[in-house]
Design a protein around this motif. Sequence first.
Motif, PDB file in Angstrom:
ATOM      1  N   PHE A 128       1.744 -19.837  -8.234  1.00 41.23           N
ATOM      2  CA  PHE A 128       0.811 -19.486  -6.898  1.00 41.23           C
ATOM      3  C   PHE A 128       0.671 -18.292  -8.234  1.00 41.23           C
ATOM      4  O   PHE A 128       1.763 -17.327  -8.214  1.00 41.23           O
ATOM      5  N   PRO A 129      -0.576 -17.102  -8.456  1.00 39.23           N
ATOM      6  CA  PRO A 129      -0.331 -16.058  -8.909  1.00 39.23           C
ATOM      7  C   PRO A 129       0.908 -14.981  -8.457  1.00 39.23           C
ATOM      8  O   PRO A 129       0.815 -14.532  -7.856  1.00 39.23           O
ATOM      9  N   SER A 130       1.638 -14.465  -9.818  1.00 41.24           N
ATOM     10  CA  SER A 130       2.349 -13.232  -8.901  1.00 41.24           C
ATOM     11  C   SER A 130       1.992 -11.476  -8.771  1.00 41.24           C
ATOM     12  O   SER A 130       2.306 -11.454  -8.361  1.00 41.24           O
ATOM     13  N   LEU A 131       0.314 -12.053  -9.581  1.00 41.39           N
ATOM     14  CA  LEU A 131      -0.154 -10.725  -9.416  1.00 41.39           C
ATOM     15  C   LEU A 131      -0.542 -10.425  -7.058  1.00 41.39           C
ATOM     16  O   LEU A 131      -0.246  -9.793  -6.410  1.00 41.39           O
ATOM     17  N   ALA A 132      -0.625 -12.601  -6.281  1.00 43.71           N
ATOM     18  CA  ALA A 132      -1.022 -12.419  -5.106  1.00 43.71           C
ATOM     19  C   ALA A 132       0.491 -11.811  -4.881  1.00 43.71           C
ATOM     20  O   ALA A 132       0.702 -11.887  -3.257  1.00 43.71           O
ATOM     21  N   ILE A 133       1.522 -12.400  -5.725  1.00 46.17           N
ATOM     22  CA  ILE A 133       2.533 -12.485  -5.283  1.00 46.17           C
ATOM     23  C   ILE A 133       2.936 -11.015  -4.235  1.00 46.17           C
ATOM     24  O   ILE A 133       3.574 -10.521  -3.544  1.00 46.17           O
ATOM     25  N   ILE A 134       3.165 -10.251  -5.457  1.00 46.51           N
ATOM     26  CA  ILE A 134       2.828  -8.702  -4.751  1.00 46.51           C
ATOM     27  C   ILE A 134       2.735  -7.792  -4.823  1.00 46.51           C
ATOM     28  O   ILE A 134       3.165  -7.442  -3.094  1.00 46.51           O
ATOM     29  N   ALA A 135       1.636  -8.375  -4.612  1.00 41.68           N
ATOM     30  CA  ALA A 135       0.265  -7.669  -3.520  1.00 41.68           C
ATOM     31  C   ALA A 135       0.903  -8.116  -2.429  1.00 41.68           C
ATOM     32  O   ALA A 135       0.693  -7.382  -1.052  1.00 41.68           O
ATOM     33  N   ALA A 136       1.089  -9.401  -2.166  1.00 43.80           N
ATOM     34  CA  ALA A 136       0.734  -9.530  -0.325  1.00 43.80           C
ATOM     35  C   ALA A 136       2.379  -9.458   0.072  1.00 43.80           C
ATOM     36  O   ALA A 136       2.916  -8.725   0.981  1.00 43.80           O
ATOM     37  N   GLY A 137       3.603  -9.016  -1.355  1.00 47.27           N
ATOM     38  CA  GLY A 137       5.120  -8.596  -0.741  1.00 47.27           C
ATOM     39  C   GLY A 137       4.679  -7.393   0.066  1.00 47.27           C
ATOM     40  O   GLY A 137       5.203  -6.310   0.361  1.00 47.27           O
ATOM     41  N   ILE A 138       3.827  -6.413  -0.883  1.00 41.91           N
ATOM     42  CA  ILE A 138       4.423  -4.935  -0.498  1.00 41.91           C
ATOM     43  C   ILE A 138       3.030  -4.374  -0.059  1.00 41.91           C
ATOM     44  O   ILE A 138       3.044  -3.569   0.398  1.00 41.91           O
ATOM     45  N   VAL A 139       2.235  -5.295   0.928  1.00 46.09           N
ATOM     46  CA  VAL A 139       1.082  -4.804   1.282  1.00 46.09           C
ATOM     47  C   VAL A 139       2.116  -4.074   3.229  1.00 46.09           C
ATOM     48  O   VAL A 139       1.467  -2.963   3.639  1.00 46.09           O
ATOM     49  N   PRO A 140       2.995  -5.130   3.534  1.00 45.48           N
ATOM     50  CA  PRO A 140       4.053  -3.971   4.334  1.00 45.48           C
ATOM     51  C   PRO A 140       4.286  -2.885   4.196  1.00 45.48           C
ATOM     52  O   PRO A 140       4.792  -1.741   4.791  1.00 45.48           O
ATOM     53  N   LEU A 141       4.684  -2.252   2.693  1.00 45.24           N
ATOM     54  CA  LEU A 141       5.399  -1.153   2.295  1.00 45.24           C
ATOM     55  C   LEU A 141       4.334  -0.114   2.267  1.00 45.24           C
ATOM     56  O   LEU A 141       4.648   0.609   2.355  1.00 45.24           O
ATOM     57  N   VAL A 142       3.078  -0.221   1.826  1.00 47.23           N
ATOM     58  CA  VAL A 142       2.087   0.356   1.194  1.00 47.23           C
ATOM     59  C   VAL A 142       1.911   1.756   2.110  1.00 47.23           C
ATOM     60  O   VAL A 142       1.992   0.857   3.520  1.00 47.23           O
ATOM     61  N   PRO A 143       1.675   2.997   1.663  1.00 46.89           N
ATOM     62  CA  PRO A 143       1.567   3.896   3.277  1.00 46.89           C
ATOM     63  C   PRO A 143      -0.138   3.682   3.502  1.00 46.89           C
ATOM     64  O   PRO A 143       0.035   5.132   3.183  1.00 46.89           O
ATOM     65  N   GLY A 144      -0.481   2.863   3.818  1.00 43.14           N
ATOM     66  CA  GLY A 144      -2.639   3.321   4.184  1.00 43.14           C
ATOM     67  C   GLY A 144      -1.769   3.637   5.381  1.00 43.14           C
ATOM     68  O   GLY A 144      -2.752   4.874   5.245  1.00 43.14           O
ATOM     69  N   LEU A 145      -1.574   3.412   6.274  1.00 44.59           N
ATOM     70  CA  LEU A 145      -1.988   4.554   7.286  1.00 44.59           C
ATOM     71  C   LEU A 145      -0.851   5.604   7.534  1.00 44.59           C
ATOM     72  O   LEU A 145      -1.697   6.716   7.956  1.00 44.59           O
ATOM     73  N   SER A 146       0.265   5.464   6.696  1.00 44.67           N
ATOM     74  CA  SER A 146       0.586   7.244   6.285  1.00 44.67           C
ATOM     75  C   SER A 146      -0.947   8.431   5.697  1.00 44.67           C
ATOM     76  O   SER A 146      -0.541   9.134   5.799  1.00 44.67           O
ATOM     77  N   LEU A 147      -1.277   7.094   4.851  1.00 47.16           N
ATOM     78  CA  LEU A 147      -2.060   8.285   3.938  1.00 47.16           C
ATOM     79  C   LEU A 147      -3.061   8.588   4.788  1.00 47.16           C
ATOM     80  O   LEU A 147      -3.602  10.476   5.261  1.00 47.16           O
ATOM     81  N   LEU A 184       1.434  13.660   4.586  1.00 48.35           N
ATOM     82  CA  LEU A 184       0.355  13.001   3.190  1.00 48.35           C
ATOM     83  C   LEU A 184       1.584  13.502   2.151  1.00 48.35           C
ATOM     84  O   LEU A 184       1.012  12.219   1.205  1.00 48.35           O
ATOM     85  N   ALA A 185       1.937  13.973   1.596  1.00 52.90           N
ATOM     86  CA  ALA A 185       3.171  14.209   0.815  1.00 52.90           C
ATOM     87  C   ALA A 185       3.807  13.086   0.381  1.00 52.90           C
ATOM     88  O   ALA A 185       4.218  11.805   0.062  1.00 52.90           O
ATOM     89  N   ARG A 186       4.200  12.820   1.805  1.00 57.66           N
ATOM     90  CA  ARG A 186       5.313  11.223   1.855  1.00 57.66           C
ATOM     91  C   ARG A 186       4.826   9.770   1.350  1.00 57.66           C
ATOM     92  O   ARG A 186       5.018   9.575   1.160  1.00 57.66           O
ATOM     93  N   ALA A 187       3.199  10.380   1.785  1.00 54.21           N
ATOM     94  CA  ALA A 187       2.526   8.726   1.632  1.00 54.21           C
ATOM     95  C   ALA A 187       2.374   8.779  -0.278  1.00 54.21           C
ATOM     96  O   ALA A 187       2.499   7.717  -0.259  1.00 54.21           O
ATOM     97  N   ILE A 188       2.311   9.760  -0.305  1.00 55.24           N
ATOM     98  CA  ILE A 188       2.522  10.075  -1.750  1.00 55.24           C
ATOM     99  C   ILE A 188       3.297   9.584  -2.443  1.00 55.24           C
ATOM    100  O   ILE A 188       3.390   8.187  -3.656  1.00 55.24           O
TER     101      ILE A 188
END
Length: 352
Positions: free
Chosen positions: A270-289, A313-317
């Motif tokens: 399974f591509p490492s790119l996919a594993i990393i993307a899926a793993g960090i999805v809950p962590l990314v600050p989309g809603l905070s941004l 906004l600064a914390r999201a960045i």
Amino acid sequence: NYQLIQALQLLALDIRRKQLSLEEAEERLQQILKKPTEHSRLVVYAAGGLVSAGSVILYGGSLLMASIAFLLGFSATGLLRWLGRIGAPLFYSQSLVAIFVTLVAAGAAWCSNYLGLSVNATLLVISGIVLLVAGLMFVGAFQDAIDEYYMTANARLLKVVMATGGVIAGVMVGLYIATKFGITFPATPDRLTLADKHTQYLGAGIIAAAFVLRNHSRFFGMIISALIAIFGWWISRLAMSFGFDIVTASGIAAAVIGLVAVMTSRLWRFPSLAIIAAGIVPLVPGLSLYNGLMGVVLYPPNSVNFLPALAILARAILIGVAVAIGASFGNIVGRPIRRQFINLFRRNTQIS
């Protein structure tokens, strides 16, 4: 398309290991590109619905709320892909889908008042726009900057601004229309709180599994992604329990996810790119941004609420930078370690 990426990676490995001829390699490449394996539109739409439902679960929403969010996410994904097929620019497609999401949430709130149901319109809006916020794109831009692809990083950051600006414009238009019908509600996640620990893990797992399903992952890849996301979320909560702030905790979790992805991707095929993307999805600050930009847009600079919005906004960045640094660091550290394990395995195989 993660299945396409995996097929190309396997071809590259076979070229190196089996010394494939140029003609054979080209023939296999043409077969892969001619008809890539992908899911039907309904499956992709359902995956979008599951992302929205997982977001509701993450914030402790009821089963009714999760069901409504699934239908909302299903419809929003279909609308978003249709706008993409007809060539609508990103800003306008984001705006139109955000208007649709906001009006549906307002309609659900209006209906709930007459039916005596408990529907949180704010949470519905958040569950819908989570499909639109550019959290992963934001993290990817900083990863490009770390890897010294500065032109690409600048382009991605500008795309993040346009994508998030489209969402904000759409939500504001939707709220304006809703107020004309006497329906008002806040459309920012600052009033929401996360669910209990076990429900948080469930929500994070559903979001990650649905995310890779949207990108045409196999069923086994969905299981891996869900487990990695739950593990990453647990690492971040564990780091925070030791006194680390959310920025540092997110970076630590992303580093662990990057390391695990590189070390195990070939084992799981399974591509490492996919594993990393899926793993960090809950962590990314989309809603905070989104929350920070919404506050900056809504409140004038001399307002009392302007500085708190700027802080969000600064914390999201900072979270985005920390996640990008962590994922990149885990990737860089993991590659030589994996290479050593592979060389050791080959030597032991030759000796035996």
